[in-house]
Design a protein around this motif. Structure first.
Motif, PDB file in Angstrom:
ATOM      1  N   PRO A  38       0.831  -1.214   0.000  1.00 44.42           N
ATOM      2  CA  PRO A  38       0.000   0.000   0.000  1.00 44.42           C
ATOM      3  C   PRO A  38       0.862   1.259   0.000  1.00 44.42           C
ATOM      4  O   PRO A  38       1.910   1.337   0.653  1.00 44.42           O
ATOM      5  CB  PRO A  38      -0.813  -0.119   1.283  1.00 44.42           C
ATOM      6  N   VAL A  39       0.388   2.262  -0.758  1.00 43.76           N
ATOM      7  CA  VAL A  39       1.086   3.548  -0.850  1.00 43.76           C
ATOM      8  C   VAL A  39       0.540   4.471   0.223  1.00 43.76           C
ATOM      9  O   VAL A  39      -0.670   4.486   0.505  1.00 43.76           O
ATOM     10  CB  VAL A  39       0.904   4.155  -2.250  1.00 43.76           C
ATOM     11  N   ALA A  40       1.436   5.259   0.814  1.00 46.72           N
ATOM     12  CA  ALA A  40       1.024   6.191   1.863  1.00 46.72           C
ATOM     13  C   ALA A  40      -0.060   7.131   1.341  1.00 46.72           C
ATOM     14  O   ALA A  40       0.041   7.637   0.221  1.00 46.72           O
ATOM     15  CB  ALA A  40       2.236   6.992   2.343  1.00 46.72           C
ATOM     16  N   PRO A  41      -1.127   7.355   2.098  1.00 48.05           N
ATOM     17  CA  PRO A  41      -2.270   8.153   1.621  1.00 48.05           C
ATOM     18  C   PRO A  41      -1.928   9.607   1.335  1.00 48.05           C
ATOM     19  O   PRO A  41      -2.644  10.269   0.572  1.00 48.05           O
ATOM     20  CB  PRO A  41      -3.282   8.016   2.753  1.00 48.05           C
ATOM     21  N   GLU A  42      -0.845  10.160   1.908  1.00 54.44           N
ATOM     22  CA  GLU A  42      -0.532  11.574   1.660  1.00 54.44           C
ATOM     23  C   GLU A  42      -0.149  11.850   0.204  1.00 54.44           C
ATOM     24  O   GLU A  42      -0.137  13.000  -0.235  1.00 54.44           O
ATOM     25  CB  GLU A  42       0.582  12.059   2.593  1.00 54.44           C
ATOM     26  N   ASN A  43       0.178  10.799  -0.570  1.00 58.30           N
ATOM     27  CA  ASN A  43       0.532  10.986  -1.984  1.00 58.30           C
ATOM     28  C   ASN A  43      -0.671  10.786  -2.909  1.00 58.30           C
ATOM     29  O   ASN A  43      -0.539  10.843  -4.125  1.00 58.30           O
ATOM     30  CB  ASN A  43       1.639  10.000  -2.381  1.00 58.30           C
ATOM     31  N   VAL A  44      -1.849  10.521  -2.306  1.00 58.94           N
ATOM     32  CA  VAL A  44      -3.046  10.219  -3.092  1.00 58.94           C
ATOM     33  C   VAL A  44      -4.002  11.408  -3.018  1.00 58.94           C
ATOM     34  O   VAL A  44      -4.174  12.030  -1.965  1.00 58.94           O
ATOM     35  CB  VAL A  44      -3.735   8.947  -2.562  1.00 58.94           C
ATOM     36  N   SER A  45      -4.656  11.699  -4.141  1.00 61.14           N
ATOM     37  CA  SER A  45      -5.625  12.819  -4.171  1.00 61.14           C
ATOM     38  C   SER A  45      -6.769  12.467  -5.111  1.00 61.14           C
ATOM     39  O   SER A  45      -6.693  11.507  -5.891  1.00 61.14           O
ATOM     40  CB  SER A  45      -4.943  14.115  -4.622  1.00 61.14           C
ATOM     41  N   PHE A  46      -7.862  13.284  -5.035  1.00 58.07           N
ATOM     42  CA  PHE A  46      -9.037  13.060  -5.877  1.00 58.07           C
ATOM     43  C   PHE A  46      -9.497  14.403  -6.421  1.00 58.07           C
ATOM     44  O   PHE A  46      -9.631  15.375  -5.694  1.00 58.07           O
ATOM     45  CB  PHE A  46     -10.164  12.402  -5.076  1.00 58.07           C
ATOM     46  N   ASP A  47      -9.680  14.442  -7.768  1.00 53.48           N
ATOM     47  CA  ASP A  47     -10.165  15.640  -8.434  1.00 53.48           C
ATOM     48  C   ASP A  47     -11.678  15.484  -8.613  1.00 53.48           C
ATOM     49  O   ASP A  47     -12.131  14.673  -9.429  1.00 53.48           O
ATOM     50  CB  ASP A  47      -9.477  15.815  -9.784  1.00 53.48           C
ATOM     51  N   GLU A  48     -12.439  16.272  -7.834  1.00 54.60           N
ATOM     52  CA  GLU A  48     -13.886  16.156  -7.857  1.00 54.60           C
ATOM     53  C   GLU A  48     -14.447  16.454  -9.232  1.00 54.60           C
ATOM     54  O   GLU A  48     -15.357  15.780  -9.723  1.00 54.60           O
ATOM     55  CB  GLU A  48     -14.494  17.115  -6.824  1.00 54.60           C
ATOM     56  N   GLU A  49     -13.924  17.489  -9.862  1.00 52.09           N
ATOM     57  CA  GLU A  49     -14.462  17.928 -11.134  1.00 52.09           C
ATOM     58  C   GLU A  49     -14.302  16.862 -12.201  1.00 52.09           C
ATOM     59  O   GLU A  49     -15.201  16.644 -13.023  1.00 52.09           O
ATOM     60  CB  GLU A  49     -13.784  19.224 -11.555  1.00 52.09           C
ATOM     61  N   LYS A  50     -13.143  16.170 -12.197  1.00 51.88           N
ATOM     62  CA  LYS A  50     -12.869  15.174 -13.235  1.00 51.88           C
ATOM     63  C   LYS A  50     -13.166  13.748 -12.790  1.00 51.88           C
ATOM     64  O   LYS A  50     -13.041  12.815 -13.583  1.00 51.88           O
ATOM     65  CB  LYS A  50     -11.410  15.260 -13.662  1.00 51.88           C
ATOM     66  N   SER A  51     -13.566  13.611 -11.541  1.00 53.80           N
ATOM     67  CA  SER A  51     -13.723  12.264 -10.968  1.00 53.80           C
ATOM     68  C   SER A  51     -12.458  11.438 -11.189  1.00 53.80           C
ATOM     69  O   SER A  51     -12.496  10.269 -11.555  1.00 53.80           O
ATOM     70  CB  SER A  51     -14.950  11.555 -11.586  1.00 53.80           C
ATOM     71  N   GLU A  52     -11.321  12.125 -10.953  1.00 51.78           N
ATOM     72  CA  GLU A  52     -10.012  11.523 -11.269  1.00 51.78           C
ATOM     73  C   GLU A  52      -9.247  11.238  -9.986  1.00 51.78           C
ATOM     74  O   GLU A  52      -9.063  12.117  -9.146  1.00 51.78           O
ATOM     75  CB  GLU A  52      -9.221  12.465 -12.170  1.00 51.78           C
ATOM     76  N   TYR A  53      -8.830   9.983  -9.871  1.00 52.99           N
ATOM     77  CA  TYR A  53      -7.993   9.573  -8.742  1.00 52.99           C
ATOM     78  C   TYR A  53      -6.528   9.714  -9.177  1.00 52.99           C
ATOM     79  O   TYR A  53      -6.138   9.249 -10.264  1.00 52.99           O
ATOM     80  CB  TYR A  53      -8.285   8.135  -8.348  1.00 52.99           C
ATOM     81  N   GLN A  54      -5.710  10.318  -8.324  1.00 53.11           N
ATOM     82  CA  GLN A  54      -4.333  10.625  -8.689  1.00 53.11           C
ATOM     83  C   GLN A  54      -3.365  10.103  -7.637  1.00 53.11           C
ATOM     84  O   GLN A  54      -3.636  10.132  -6.439  1.00 53.11           O
ATOM     85  CB  GLN A  54      -4.135  12.142  -8.855  1.00 53.11           C
ATOM     86  N   LEU A  55      -2.179   9.647  -8.174  1.00 52.86           N
ATOM     87  CA  LEU A  55      -1.084   9.254  -7.292  1.00 52.86           C
ATOM     88  C   LEU A  55       0.155  10.021  -7.749  1.00 52.86           C
ATOM     89  O   LEU A  55       0.613   9.882  -8.888  1.00 52.86           O
ATOM     90  CB  LEU A  55      -0.812   7.747  -7.368  1.00 52.86           C
ATOM     91  N   LEU A  56       0.683  10.869  -6.862  1.00 55.99           N
ATOM     92  CA  LEU A  56       1.846  11.686  -7.180  1.00 55.99           C
ATOM     93  C   LEU A  56       3.119  11.053  -6.587  1.00 55.99           C
ATOM     94  O   LEU A  56       3.176  10.781  -5.382  1.00 55.99           O
ATOM     95  CB  LEU A  56       1.663  13.096  -6.629  1.00 55.99           C
ATOM     96  N   LEU A  57       4.097  10.841  -7.483  1.00 60.66           N
ATOM     97  CA  LEU A  57       5.415  10.360  -7.040  1.00 60.66           C
ATOM     98  C   LEU A  57       6.408  11.500  -7.158  1.00 60.66           C
ATOM     99  O   LEU A  57       6.685  11.994  -8.264  1.00 60.66           O
ATOM    100  CB  LEU A  57       5.884   9.175  -7.891  1.00 60.66           C
ATOM    101  N   LYS A  58       6.921  11.946  -6.033  1.00 61.11           N
ATOM    102  CA  LYS A  58       7.881  13.049  -6.034  1.00 61.11           C
ATOM    103  C   LYS A  58       9.316  12.534  -6.035  1.00 61.11           C
ATOM    104  O   LYS A  58       9.635  11.568  -5.336  1.00 61.11           O
ATOM    105  CB  LYS A  58       7.652  13.933  -4.806  1.00 61.11           C
ATOM    106  N   ASP A  59      10.136  13.214  -6.861  1.00 59.42           N
ATOM    107  CA  ASP A  59      11.569  12.875  -6.961  1.00 59.42           C
ATOM    108  C   ASP A  59      11.795  11.374  -7.102  1.00 59.42           C
ATOM    109  O   ASP A  59      12.491  10.737  -6.287  1.00 59.42           O
ATOM    110  CB  ASP A  59      12.329  13.394  -5.730  1.00 59.42           C
TER     111      ASP A  59
END
Length: 407
Positions: A38-59
């Motif tokens: 499982p990926v830490a939840p702080e890197n996960v977000s949801f775009d309400e307008e697009k109904s898009e689930y996102q996972l951001l990987l930094k560096d």
């Protein structure tokens, strides 16, 4: 609903975002996994307008981020699993030149030369080494270490070497300028020459050096140029000066100045113009007679430039001076062989051979030795008396050379 791509690439250190659009009611929750962890939840977000689930990987890096990613969606009515996505983290080219440590290298012929570089990156970089724009092969490649080595450099190794490495993400290059020099080495020096009057004479020297030297010719310290009289040529390592139709004014000292911007040298030589020896007589042969026991002389006059040296031969063998044979010469070129008290064994062919640097000539004399006619010095008596039964002696004497026989 959209799916994750099956494959994704990013560059090390460059943020990457995974996106999945999922619609459902009630809105499902999303749980992301990296290599099934499982990926830490702080890197996960949801775009309400697009109904898009996102996972951001930094560096992202290869060690921390490269692998398989997927997302699981759940609500009260059930769950669904996305197609996994394989993330590849690319690394830019890293080119480290280990040797040489400078961009310009000056070497002498015979010294070693080496280019050594460590080249890394992901994907594996394509590496090329060129010399003056033409590709050359590495001596060895082991892992990231690339080596090009020359145990003993020659003039043809001089040039600009460029090392280039590139992959999808970046490209790097480095260059090395190799200058090769060879000290002046005159393997065949100038030497004096003797030339026949009217013929061409050539002065020659052989010199190895790099850069290729320039040779300037001088006659009695006056620089010479290419003319119908003087022909100057330069071939690989070979330098010549030809003097056409050599005459007496061409006699003197010739000098070659050799320089290539690094080293210089000088060579000198003398030109001699000569005339072949010549017999100064209507015919280079004659016959001569001498009476035995008398003194006689054989003389021949020779001309030539330089003055010829005369040696004498008897029946083809060298004739050495001694008490009976004396050799004298005069300034006008006359050589005289004097024979004291001629003997019968002195009969034969005498050859005077004149030699100088441009030729030779010879003259021959056939010497005959004449004897002395027998003469009675004490003749027989006109009448002789003898006693019967007794022995008697008859006497007479005669002179002559060779000694006469009496019968």
């Amino acid at each position: 609903t959209t799916q994750l791509p099956k494959q994704e690439e990013t560059v090390s250190g460059k943020d990457v975002t995974f996106r999945v659009v999922v619609r459902g009611s009630p809105r499902p929750d999303a749980e992301w996994f990296f290599n099934d962890t499982p990926v830490a939840p702080e890197n996960v977000s949801f775009d309400e307008e697009k109904s898009e689930y996102q996972l951001l990987l930094k560096d992202p890096t290869v060690t921390t981020s490269e692998g398989s990613y997927r997302v699981v969606f759940k609500n009260e009515l059930g769950e669904t699993d996305s197609t996994p996505c394989a993330l590849t983290v690319l690394e830019p080219v890293k080119l480290t030149k280990v040797a040489p440590t400078t961009d310009i290298v000056d070497l002498k012929v015979g010294e070693p030369f080496e280019i050594l570089a460590d080249i890394d990156g992901k994907e594996v970089p394509k590496v090329q080494l060129t010399k003056d724009g033409k590709e050359v092969k590495f001596t060895s490649v082991e892992g990231i270490r690339h080596v090009y080595s020359v145990p003993e450099v020659k003039s043809e190794h001089q040039g600009v070497y460029k090392l280039t490495a590139k992959n999808k993400t970046s490209a790097e290059e480095t260059s090395v300028t190799l200058n090769v020099t060879a000290p002046l080495e005159v393997s065949q020096p100038l030497s004096d020459i003797h030339v026949l009057l009217g013929q061409p004479g050539t002065l020659t020297l052989t010199c190895d050096a790099f850069p290729v030297p320039k040779v300037t010719w001088y006659f009695n310290d006056i620089e010479l140029k290419n003319t119908t009289k003087h022909k100057i040529e330069a071939k690989p390592n070979l330098y010549t000066l030809t003097i056409n139709k050599c005459d007496h004014p061409d006699v003197g000292t010739y000098r070659a100045h050799i320089a290539n911007g690094i080293d210089n040298s000088e060579q000198t030589a003398k030109l001699h113009v000569g005339v072949k020896p010549k017999v100064e007589a209507p015919k280079p042969a004659n016959d001569q007679t001498c009476t035995i026991g008398q003194d006689t002389q054989i003389s021949w006059k020779f001309s030539g430039i330089e003055k010829p040296r005369v040696t004498w031969f008897f029946n083809g063998q060298p004739l050495e001076a001694n008490e009976r044979f004396q050799i004298t010469e005069t300034e006008d070129g006359t050589s005289t062989l004097s024979i004291h008290k001629a003997e019968l064994t002195d009969k034969g062919v005498y050859t005077a051979k004149a030699t100088n640097a441009v030729g030779e000539a010879e003259a021959k004399t056939t010497l005959n030795i004449a004897g002395i006619k027998p003469t009675l010095t004490n003749d027989l008596d006109a009448t002789l008396q003898a006693t019967k039964g007794e022995s008697m002696t008859i006497k007479l004497s005669a002179t002559g050379t060779p000694r006469p026989d009496i019968v």
